[in-house]
Design an enzyme around this catalytic site. Structure first.
Site, mmCIF file in Angstrom:
data_model
loop_
_atom_site.group_PDB
_atom_site.id
_atom_site.type_symbol
_atom_site.label_atom_id
_atom_site.label_comp_id
_atom_site.label_asym_id
_atom_site.label_seq_id
_atom_site.Cartn_x
_atom_site.Cartn_y
_atom_site.Cartn_z
ATOM 1 N N GLU A 35 89.402 21.748 12.906
ATOM 2 C CA GLU A 35 89.690 20.448 13.287
ATOM 3 C C GLU A 35 90.887 19.714 12.903
ATOM 4 O O GLU A 35 91.190 19.850 11.584
ATOM 5 C CB GLU A 35 88.519 19.376 12.610
ATOM 6 C CG GLU A 35 88.795 17.842 13.060
ATOM 7 C CD GLU A 35 88.789 17.397 14.337
ATOM 8 O OE1 GLU A 35 88.047 17.866 15.359
ATOM 9 O OE2 GLU A 35 89.905 16.900 14.640
ATOM 10 N N LEU A 40 85.800 14.659 10.113
ATOM 11 C CA LEU A 40 85.111 15.231 11.181
ATOM 12 C C LEU A 40 84.602 14.173 12.006
ATOM 13 O O LEU A 40 84.678 13.164 11.633
ATOM 14 C CB LEU A 40 84.016 16.343 10.538
ATOM 15 C CG LEU A 40 84.779 17.306 9.365
ATOM 16 C CD1 LEU A 40 83.343 17.927 8.729
ATOM 17 C CD2 LEU A 40 85.305 18.409 10.353
ATOM 18 N N LYS A 53 80.889 0.086 18.046
ATOM 19 C CA LYS A 53 79.586 -0.256 18.005
ATOM 20 C C LYS A 53 79.615 -1.364 16.885
ATOM 21 O O LYS A 53 78.954 -2.196 16.696
ATOM 22 C CB LYS A 53 78.675 0.628 18.046
ATOM 23 C CG LYS A 53 77.929 0.785 19.481
ATOM 24 C CD LYS A 53 78.656 1.711 20.115
ATOM 25 C CE LYS A 53 79.633 1.154 21.174
ATOM 26 N NZ LYS A 53 80.367 1.944 22.235
ATOM 27 N N GLY A 182 86.720 -1.218 28.317
ATOM 28 C CA GLY A 182 87.350 -2.077 28.448
ATOM 29 C C GLY A 182 86.318 -3.476 28.147
ATOM 30 O O GLY A 182 86.893 -4.487 27.729
ATOM 31 N N VAL A 234 98.242 -3.178 38.099
ATOM 32 C CA VAL A 234 99.374 -3.489 37.016
ATOM 33 C C VAL A 234 100.159 -2.277 37.274
ATOM 34 O O VAL A 234 99.874 -1.361 37.348
ATOM 35 C CB VAL A 234 98.740 -3.458 35.663
ATOM 36 C CG1 VAL A 234 99.973 -3.763 34.726
ATOM 37 C CG2 VAL A 234 97.872 -4.337 35.401
ATOM 38 N N MET A 316 81.560 11.540 30.443
ATOM 39 C CA MET A 316 82.538 11.530 29.010
ATOM 40 C C MET A 316 81.788 10.820 28.073
ATOM 41 O O MET A 316 82.065 9.624 27.745
ATOM 42 C CB MET A 316 83.937 11.379 29.393
ATOM 43 C CG MET A 316 84.654 12.389 30.417
ATOM 44 S SD MET A 316 85.942 11.695 30.757
ATOM 45 C CE MET A 316 87.217 12.765 29.587
ATOM 46 N N ALA A 318 79.168 11.012 24.414
ATOM 47 C CA ALA A 318 78.846 11.939 23.150
ATOM 48 C C ALA A 318 77.572 12.655 23.401
ATOM 49 O O ALA A 318 77.431 13.870 22.927
ATOM 50 C CB ALA A 318 78.828 10.971 22.007
ATOM 51 N N HIS A 442 52.437 -5.343 23.493
ATOM 52 C CA HIS A 442 52.794 -6.847 23.643
ATOM 53 C C HIS A 442 53.166 -7.416 22.372
ATOM 54 O O HIS A 442 52.312 -7.390 21.354
ATOM 55 C CB HIS A 442 51.613 -7.376 24.380
ATOM 56 C CG HIS A 442 51.822 -8.801 24.749
ATOM 57 N ND1 HIS A 442 52.911 -9.371 25.511
ATOM 58 C CD2 HIS A 442 51.419 -9.856 23.941
ATOM 59 C CE1 HIS A 442 52.533 -10.779 25.414
ATOM 60 N NE2 HIS A 442 51.819 -11.250 24.630
HETATM 61 C C1 LIG Z 1 86.340 3.492 22.382
HETATM 62 C C2 LIG Z 1 85.370 4.169 22.816
HETATM 63 C C3 LIG Z 1 84.150 4.031 22.702
HETATM 64 C C4 LIG Z 1 83.174 5.161 23.018
HETATM 65 N N1 LIG Z 1 81.850 4.794 23.077
HETATM 66 C C5 LIG Z 1 80.804 5.679 23.495
HETATM 67 C C6 LIG Z 1 79.568 5.357 23.249
HETATM 68 O O1 LIG Z 1 79.179 4.448 22.853
HETATM 69 N N2 LIG Z 1 78.567 6.213 23.664
HETATM 70 C C7 LIG Z 1 79.077 7.567 24.140
HETATM 71 O O2 LIG Z 1 78.074 8.474 24.301
HETATM 72 N N3 LIG Z 1 80.255 7.863 24.203
HETATM 73 C C8 LIG Z 1 81.232 7.073 23.777
HETATM 74 N N4 LIG Z 1 82.662 7.335 23.948
HETATM 75 C C9 LIG Z 1 82.967 8.523 24.548
HETATM 76 C C10 LIG Z 1 82.990 9.673 23.339
HETATM 77 O O3 LIG Z 1 83.579 9.440 22.137
HETATM 78 C C11 LIG Z 1 83.074 11.190 23.628
HETATM 79 O O4 LIG Z 1 82.537 11.313 24.969
HETATM 80 C C12 LIG Z 1 82.659 11.888 22.694
HETATM 81 O O5 LIG Z 1 83.362 11.796 21.607
HETATM 82 C C13 LIG Z 1 83.121 13.396 23.438
HETATM 83 O O6 LIG Z 1 82.821 14.625 22.378
HETATM 84 P P1 LIG Z 1 83.823 15.900 22.356
HETATM 85 O O7 LIG Z 1 82.919 16.676 20.989
HETATM 86 O O8 LIG Z 1 83.638 16.490 23.563
HETATM 87 O O9 LIG Z 1 85.324 15.575 21.770
HETATM 88 P P2 LIG Z 1 85.813 14.535 20.814
HETATM 89 O O10 LIG Z 1 84.637 13.632 20.273
HETATM 90 O O11 LIG Z 1 86.883 14.006 21.442
HETATM 91 O O12 LIG Z 1 86.313 15.492 19.682
HETATM 92 C C14 LIG Z 1 87.342 16.468 20.038
HETATM 93 C C15 LIG Z 1 87.900 16.818 18.730
HETATM 94 O O13 LIG Z 1 88.807 18.080 18.584
HETATM 95 C C16 LIG Z 1 89.892 17.741 17.991
HETATM 96 N N5 LIG Z 1 91.017 18.499 18.545
HETATM 97 C C17 LIG Z 1 91.537 18.751 19.721
HETATM 98 N N6 LIG Z 1 92.585 19.555 20.056
HETATM 99 C C18 LIG Z 1 92.384 20.300 18.946
HETATM 100 C C19 LIG Z 1 93.080 21.478 18.537
HETATM 101 N N7 LIG Z 1 93.983 22.057 19.417
HETATM 102 N N8 LIG Z 1 92.958 21.884 17.210
HETATM 103 C C20 LIG Z 1 92.000 21.277 16.495
HETATM 104 N N9 LIG Z 1 91.406 20.139 16.772
HETATM 105 C C21 LIG Z 1 91.301 19.771 17.988
HETATM 106 C C22 LIG Z 1 90.265 16.469 18.099
HETATM 107 O O14 LIG Z 1 91.225 16.049 17.032
HETATM 108 C C23 LIG Z 1 88.715 15.629 18.031
HETATM 109 O O15 LIG Z 1 88.395 15.579 16.805
HETATM 110 C C24 LIG Z 1 83.444 6.437 23.577
HETATM 111 C C25 LIG Z 1 84.900 6.526 23.539
HETATM 112 C C26 LIG Z 1 85.961 5.697 23.057
HETATM 113 C C27 LIG Z 1 87.472 6.135 23.083
#
Ligand SMILES: Cc1cc2nc3c(=O)[nH]c(=O)nc-3n(C[C@H](O)[C@H](O)[C@H](O)COP(=O)(O)OP(=O)(O)OC[C@H]3O[C@@H](n4cnc5c(N)ncnc54)[C@H](O)[C@@H]3O)c2cc1C
Length: 463
Positions: A35, A40, A53, A182, A234, A316, A318, A442
């Site tokens: 990472e 983390l 949130k 947004g 835009v 996309m 979590a 209820h």
């Molecule tokens: C403002 C916002 C609000 C959100 N709200 C929600 C929500 O309410 N519910 C929901 O389900 N989803 C939400 N999401 C989406 C959610 O955050 C993502 O879908 C989720 O984090 C994706 O998980 P991931 O493990 O694929 O990647 P990520 O969480 O993006 O994690 C990837 C990690 O990889 C690391 N990384 C990348 N490249 C490298 C590299 N080459 N070497 C080492 N480390 C690297 C990055 O630093 C990062 O920490 C939200 C996103 C945003 C931006």
């Protein structure tokens, strides 16, 4: 760590990477997670789901104190303390990211700090140091999609990362993009006092969600003070001392117009993040939109290199990333890992919340699937009346012949929690009748879900 050959080496400690790592460790694998971020938890815990949130909760309390308390017979004179609100949000992030570090220690997962670059099959370099593995997982997530002509500086023109950390409430804010990020961030700053205008290219908000829900959602947000400029694009931005000036035109073409705001939030979507990952050098294929192409076992075209989460196609979210991480770990351990993409819930955490699972009416019509819809409004739900949260409705869509639930769409208080009752029934291939015949205590908001399920067969009882 130097001589270790990992069973699984995961690049990225977001929900996909860290949850997959835990499952793989539970299954007896030696796991390392690379990472580059200091903490983390990935986008979700650091700059996404969790801080947004936390701010939604705080700003909703502030808004309630101004608009809801009086109706309950509570008089309060409140004042905004933004630094404390932000500090609380940062504390939440801190607690949860430390929680992931604790889980890594508990499961003996190696946290390898630094930027990972894949050098070959079974070999990743982290800031110059080689690390060997039997299998590599790309879980590098996503970043916000840039908008040509509107350069993000995270001060005046911000992405969601800047929008969760503003130091003062802007008088005016323009949000570009009426998707969930947004609208959530627009709601936060509108509740705290900003005049928020949302500019959207399409002629509707929350694209992909049920159209009827979207219309009511827009009306409710308008009542809360958000202004919508739909069907507008835009094309340019200029930053000056007094804010940002945007150039706008109708999406279908037409007269150009200027709009000004103190802060502009660019929230037009997210794209996979694969910077300096070495994909081209090892020959990992991507699709036209830049997502890493994988087979049904999350393997890329290069044997032994897998990908999950936001970096691959699909919602996309979590929880989608987490389930993919788990399924992949189980498949690599010889088990039957599986993700049911038909039941991934999607939630907008505004107030009221919007929650959706399965097919929308529009999708069913387009696919030519005969369905029945059952609807129930919260105006007829006793708990909603007790709590004075009467906005919204529940809609259940079921197959016209088999009664199997195909989708559910809820707008209302706590919709994001309610949707899981339907997700569970759908996971077991259940029918609207199954849902309607289950106990619903209820008085709860969930009774509206049962009533909507009853309404599929035309036998709602409370309306
Ligand atoms: C403002 C916002 C609000 C959100 N709200 C929600 C929500 O309410 N519910 C929901 O389900 N989803 C939400 N999401 C989406 C959610 O955050 C993502 O879908 C989720 O984090 C994706 O998980 P991931 O493990 O694929 O990647 P990520 O969480 O993006 O994690 C990837 C990690 O990889 C690391 N990384 C990348 N490249 C490298 C590299 N080459 N070497 C080492 N480390 C690297 C990055 O630093 C990062 O920490 C939200 C996103 C945003 C931006």
């Amino acid at each position: 760590m130097a001589d270790t050959v990992y069973d699984l080496l995961i690049i990225g400690a977001g929900p996909g990477g860290y949850v997959g790592a835990i499952r793989a460790a539970q299954l007896g694998m030696k796991v390392g997670v690379i990472e580059k971020r200091a903490k983390l938890g990935g986008t979700c815990l650091n700059i996404g789901c969790i801080p947004s949130k936390a701010l939604l909760q705080s700003s909703e309390k502030f808004r309630d104190s101004q608009h809801a308390f009086a109706k309950h017979g509570i008089k309060a004179a409140v004042e905004l303390d933004l630094p404390t609100m932000m500090k609380r949000k940062d504390g939440v992030v801190d607690q949860l990211t430390k929680g992931v570090a604790f889980l890594f220690r508990k499961h003996k997962i190696d946290h390898i700090a630094g930027h990972g670059t894949i050098k070959a099959r079974g070999l990743v370099e982290v800031d110059g140091k080689p690390i060997k593995a039997k299998n590599i997982v790309i879980a590098t997530g996503s970043e916000s999609t840039p908008l040509p002509g509107v350069a993000v500086d995270e001060k005046r023109i911000v992405s969601s990362t800047g929008a969760i950390a503003l130091e003062a409430v802007p008088k005016t804010m323009i949000v570009i993009g009426a998707g969930y990020i947004g609208l959530e961030m627009g709601s936060v700053w509108s509740r705290l006092g900003a005049k928020v205008t949302v500019v959207e290219f399409l002629d509707r908000i929350v694209p992909g969600m049920d159209g009827e829900v979207a219309k009511q959602f827009q009306r409710i947000l308008e009542k809360q003070g958000l202004v919508f400029r739909l069907g507008s694009k835009v094309t340019a931005a200029k930053t000056g001392n007094d804010g940002v000036s945007l150039t706008l035109e109708p999406s279908k073409g037409g007269a150009v117009e200027e709009m000004k705001a103190d802060i502009v939030l660019v929230a037009i979507g997210r794209r996979p993040f694969v910077d300096k990952l070495g994909l081209d050098a090892v020959g990992v294929a991507r699709d036209k939109r830049g997502f890493i192409a994988v087979d049904a076992h999350y393997q890329t075209n290069v044997p032994g290199i897998y990908a999950i989460g936001d970096a691959i196609p699909g919602p996309m979210l979590a929880h989608k990333a987490e389930e993919e991480g788990v399924a992949l770990a189980e498949m690599l351990a010889g088990q039957a890992g599986h993700v049911n993409y038909e039941t991934v819930p999607g939630i907008v955490y505004t107030w009221p919340e919007v929650a959706t699972v399965g097919k929308t009416e529009e999708q069913l019509k387009e696919a030519g699937i005969a369905y029945k819809a059952g609807k129930f409004p919260f105006t007829a739900n006793s708990r909603a009346i007790c709590n004075d949260e009467r906005e919204g409705f529940v809609k259940i869509l079921a197959d016209a012949k088999t009664d199997r639930i195909l989708g559910a769409h809820i707008i209302g208080a706590e919709a994001g929690d309610m949707i899981h009752a339907v997700v569970n029934v759908m996971e077991f291939g259940g029918s609207a009748e199954d849902l309607a015949r289950s106990f619903h205590a209820h008085p709860t908001y969930n009774e509206a879900v049962r009533e909507a399920a009853l309404a599929v067969a035309g036998r709602a009882r409370q309306i």
